[in-house]
Design an enzyme around this catalytic site. Structure first.
Site, PDB file in Angstrom:
ATOM      1  N   ARG A 147       0.724  -1.155  -0.134  1.00  0.00           N
ATOM      2  CA  ARG A 147      -0.084   0.029   0.026  1.00  0.00           C
ATOM      3  C   ARG A 147       0.882   1.236  -0.137  1.00  0.00           C
ATOM      4  O   ARG A 147       0.721   2.202  -0.610  1.00  0.00           O
ATOM      5  CB  ARG A 147      -0.842  -0.004   1.111  1.00  0.00           C
ATOM      6  CG  ARG A 147      -1.585   1.250   1.143  1.00  0.00           C
ATOM      7  CD  ARG A 147      -2.909   1.217   2.109  1.00  0.00           C
ATOM      8  NE  ARG A 147      -2.777   0.510   3.289  1.00  0.00           N
ATOM      9  CZ  ARG A 147      -2.034   0.631   4.607  1.00  0.00           C
ATOM     10  NH1 ARG A 147      -1.211   1.900   4.576  1.00  0.00           N
ATOM     11  NH2 ARG A 147      -1.965  -0.422   5.508  1.00  0.00           N
ATOM     12  N   TYR A 198     -17.131  18.465 -13.324  1.00  0.00           N
ATOM     13  CA  TYR A 198     -17.297  17.031 -13.713  1.00  0.00           C
ATOM     14  C   TYR A 198     -18.320  16.550 -12.665  1.00  0.00           C
ATOM     15  O   TYR A 198     -18.234  16.806 -11.588  1.00  0.00           O
ATOM     16  CB  TYR A 198     -16.147  15.887 -13.432  1.00  0.00           C
ATOM     17  CG  TYR A 198     -16.513  14.620 -13.216  1.00  0.00           C
ATOM     18  CD1 TYR A 198     -17.180  14.000 -14.365  1.00  0.00           C
ATOM     19  CD2 TYR A 198     -15.982  14.210 -12.200  1.00  0.00           C
ATOM     20  CE1 TYR A 198     -17.465  12.593 -14.022  1.00  0.00           C
ATOM     21  CE2 TYR A 198     -16.254  12.750 -12.115  1.00  0.00           C
ATOM     22  CZ  TYR A 198     -16.921  12.032 -12.805  1.00  0.00           C
ATOM     23  OH  TYR A 198     -17.307  10.593 -12.732  1.00  0.00           O
ATOM     24  N   ASP A 229      -7.531  20.021 -12.819  1.00  0.00           N
ATOM     25  CA  ASP A 229      -8.175  18.686 -13.608  1.00  0.00           C
ATOM     26  C   ASP A 229      -7.551  18.672 -14.965  1.00  0.00           C
ATOM     27  O   ASP A 229      -8.502  19.234 -15.884  1.00  0.00           O
ATOM     28  CB  ASP A 229      -9.472  18.177 -13.325  1.00  0.00           C
ATOM     29  CG  ASP A 229      -9.946  16.919 -13.774  1.00  0.00           C
ATOM     30  OD1 ASP A 229      -9.334  16.445 -14.614  1.00  0.00           O
ATOM     31  OD2 ASP A 229     -10.867  16.410 -13.373  1.00  0.00           O
ATOM     32  N   LYS A 255      -9.177   7.863 -18.526  1.00  0.00           N
ATOM     33  CA  LYS A 255      -9.611   8.358 -19.947  1.00  0.00           C
ATOM     34  C   LYS A 255      -8.282   8.429 -20.798  1.00  0.00           C
ATOM     35  O   LYS A 255      -7.690   7.174 -20.909  1.00  0.00           O
ATOM     36  CB  LYS A 255      -9.801   9.924 -19.651  1.00  0.00           C
ATOM     37  CG  LYS A 255     -10.987  10.021 -18.673  1.00  0.00           C
ATOM     38  CD  LYS A 255     -12.235   9.286 -18.948  1.00  0.00           C
ATOM     39  CE  LYS A 255     -13.084   9.156 -17.912  1.00  0.00           C
ATOM     40  NZ  LYS A 255     -13.240   9.529 -16.823  1.00  0.00           N
TER      41      LYS A 255
HETATM   42  C1  PLP Z   1     -12.678  15.591 -15.768  1.00  0.00           C
HETATM   43  C2  PLP Z   1     -12.891  14.425 -14.940  1.00  0.00           C
HETATM   44  N1  PLP Z   1     -12.500  14.436 -13.806  1.00  0.00           N
HETATM   45  C3  PLP Z   1     -12.310  13.190 -12.899  1.00  0.00           C
HETATM   46  C4  PLP Z   1     -13.228  12.178 -13.274  1.00  0.00           C
HETATM   47  C5  PLP Z   1     -13.341  11.161 -12.409  1.00  0.00           C
HETATM   48  O1  PLP Z   1     -12.519   9.942 -12.717  1.00  0.00           O
HETATM   49  P1  PLP Z   1     -12.934   8.237 -12.650  1.00  0.00           P
HETATM   50  O2  PLP Z   1     -13.961   7.886 -13.268  1.00  0.00           O
HETATM   51  O3  PLP Z   1     -11.463   7.621 -12.841  1.00  0.00           O
HETATM   52  O4  PLP Z   1     -13.048   8.086 -11.097  1.00  0.00           O
HETATM   53  C6  PLP Z   1     -13.824  12.218 -14.672  1.00  0.00           C
HETATM   54  C7  PLP Z   1     -14.600  11.130 -14.977  1.00  0.00           C
HETATM   55  O5  PLP Z   1     -15.463  11.150 -16.080  1.00  0.00           O
HETATM   56  C8  PLP Z   1     -13.599  13.198 -15.397  1.00  0.00           C
HETATM   57  O6  PLP Z   1     -14.416  13.384 -16.741  1.00  0.00           O
END
Ligand code: PLP
Length: 411
Positions: free
Chosen positions: A62, A114, A186, A211
């Site tokens: 971990r 998001y 982000d 992604k």
């Molecule tokens: C811009 C953005 N940030 C964070 C996330 C969250 O990521 P995860 O689905 O890997 O938890 C997403 C998910 O769609 C996203 O589009």
């Protein structure tokens, strides 16, 4: 002898100017123990110690794992940060950053955030006394105006999900520095190949590595990259203390995805540009959102901070009709109807019913996420085939519903 040395010297200088794709492949180390060109998957929970506390830098998986460590060092380099950390999801990465705060602190967040981040901030962290003020971050002044003595963190996405708004990262970083507030970007939609927020003054970067970074729609993962060792140590502490780490096999898959990141991003962006240019000619569509279009209201800022404009294109319809939009996304053949984005295979979705369902309707509309807004994640199929797919999906939907024909006739 003298000339040979001179040659070596020149070669060293040249490697410093290597292109990003070369750098990425070069950053991934060859296994020192065996020479394995592929990073070994250390599928283990613990590490045998020579004597209590005497070990090879790894004690419990971990806290640290050699496969995860390769990924973490790689993404720190890609983002020009000091430290990188890999989490079990993008949301776990976001959660780790929010855990830097304490009760009573305030966050200023981009309004077009998001949906999952909105849910985490509102339904988990507000309970613990952290409040969030959502502002339109496309105007940096809105952020400056929202700062209070309690503001501890500015949270932006650029481009945003799903309406692809662009914020001026340099301007916002200046505001954050002037007030001693952390700025987290982000960077999921851009990827480090297209945009490096730390270069513009951001303190922290998060990614949903689910992604573009992994790129094959085959795992869930998140990353945090820090601009300083001090912040890195804090995130490392949170990662170990909360425990939402990325496992070794998924770490390996993300590394493998990164091997082609630069090539993929270039092609995603090229395809997305062609599709956006087709969509603006489609008379049944009201708005097309893509930062690569000259008509995009933040195109100039996007150009100043992004090398590529990304693979997501969003559009809404002349008539704000959910049923019609739903028909279109159900009729596509190459664009698969699914949440997520950033994979090699094209996806489409209806955010109001899928990714953004947890955002209340008025908030959603205020951010431009209408009932007829469709998000495309443009993959690596041939762009002309993708355009044909969209054409047939729109025509079939119109035929089935009749709604838009009437609207077009009226116009
Ligand atoms: C811009 C953005 N940030 C964070 C996330 C969250 O990521 P995860 O689905 O890997 O938890 C997403 C998910 O769609 C996203 O589009």
């Amino acid at each position: 002898m003298f000339f040979e040395n001179k040659k070596i010297f020149k070669t060293i200088l040249k490697t410093e100017k290597m292109k990003e794709q070369t750098n990425i492949l070069n950053y991934i180390p060859v296994d020192e123990l065996t020479g394995s060109i592929s990073v070994p998957i250390y599928q283990t929970s613990t590490f045998v110690q020579e004597a209590p506390g005497i070990h090879k830098g790894f004690d419990y998986a971990r806290s640290n794992n050699p496969t995860r460590k390769v990924l973490e060092d790689l993404v720190a380099k890609l983002e020009n940060g000091t430290n990188g950390y890999a989490f079990s999801s993008g949301l776990a990465a976001i959660d780790a950053v929010v855990k830097l705060l304490k009760s009573g602190d305030e966050i200023i967040a981009v309004d077009d955030i998001y949906g999952g981040a909105f849910r985490l901030f509102t339904h988990i962290y507000e309970k613990f006394g952290i409040s969030v003020n959502y502002v339109d971050a496309t105007d940096a002044q809105n952020i400056a105006d929202a700062i209070t003595p309690k503001t501890a963190l500015i949270w932006i996405e650029s481009p945003t999900n799903p309406t692809l708004k662009i914020s001026d990262i340099r301007a916002i970083a200046k505001i954050a520095k002037a007030h001693g507030v952390l700025l987290c970007v982000d960077n999921t939609f851009a990827s480090p190949v297209a945009q490096k927020p730390i270069d513009f003054g951001a303190d922290l970067i998060v990614h949903s590595a689910t992604k573009y970074i992994s790129g094959h729609s085959d795992l869930i993962a998140g990353l945090v990259i820090t601009a300083t060792q001090e912040l890195g140590d804090k995130i490392k502490f949170i990662q170990n203390a909360s425990g939402a780490i990325l496992g070794p096999f998924d770490s390996w898959l993300v590394i493998r995805g990164i091997e082609t990141l630069s090539l993929r991003i270039k092609q995603h962006a090229e395809n997305a540009q062609k599709i956006a240019e087709y969509l603006i000619t489609e008379k049944l569509i009201k708005n097309v959102y893509y930062p690569g279009l000259k008509t995009h209201r933040n195109h100039e800022i996007a150009k100043s901070q992004q090398k590529y404009f990304g693979g997501v294109v969003t559009f809404d319809l002349l008539v704000d009709d959910k049923e019609l939009a739903s028909q279109i996304v159900s009729n596509t053949k190459l664009f698969k109807l699914a949440e997520s984005l950033g994979g090699v295979k094209s996806l489409c979705c209806l955010p109001c019913e899928m990714t953004h369902k947890s955002i209340p309707q008025e908030k959603r509309y205020a951010a431009g996420v209408t009932d007829s807004l469709i998000r495309l994640s443009v993959g690596l199929e041939d762009a002309d085939d993708l355009i044909d797919d969209l054409k047939q999906a729109i025509q079939t939907a119109v035929f089935k519903t009749n709604v838009l024909e009437e609207a077009v006739l009226e116009n």
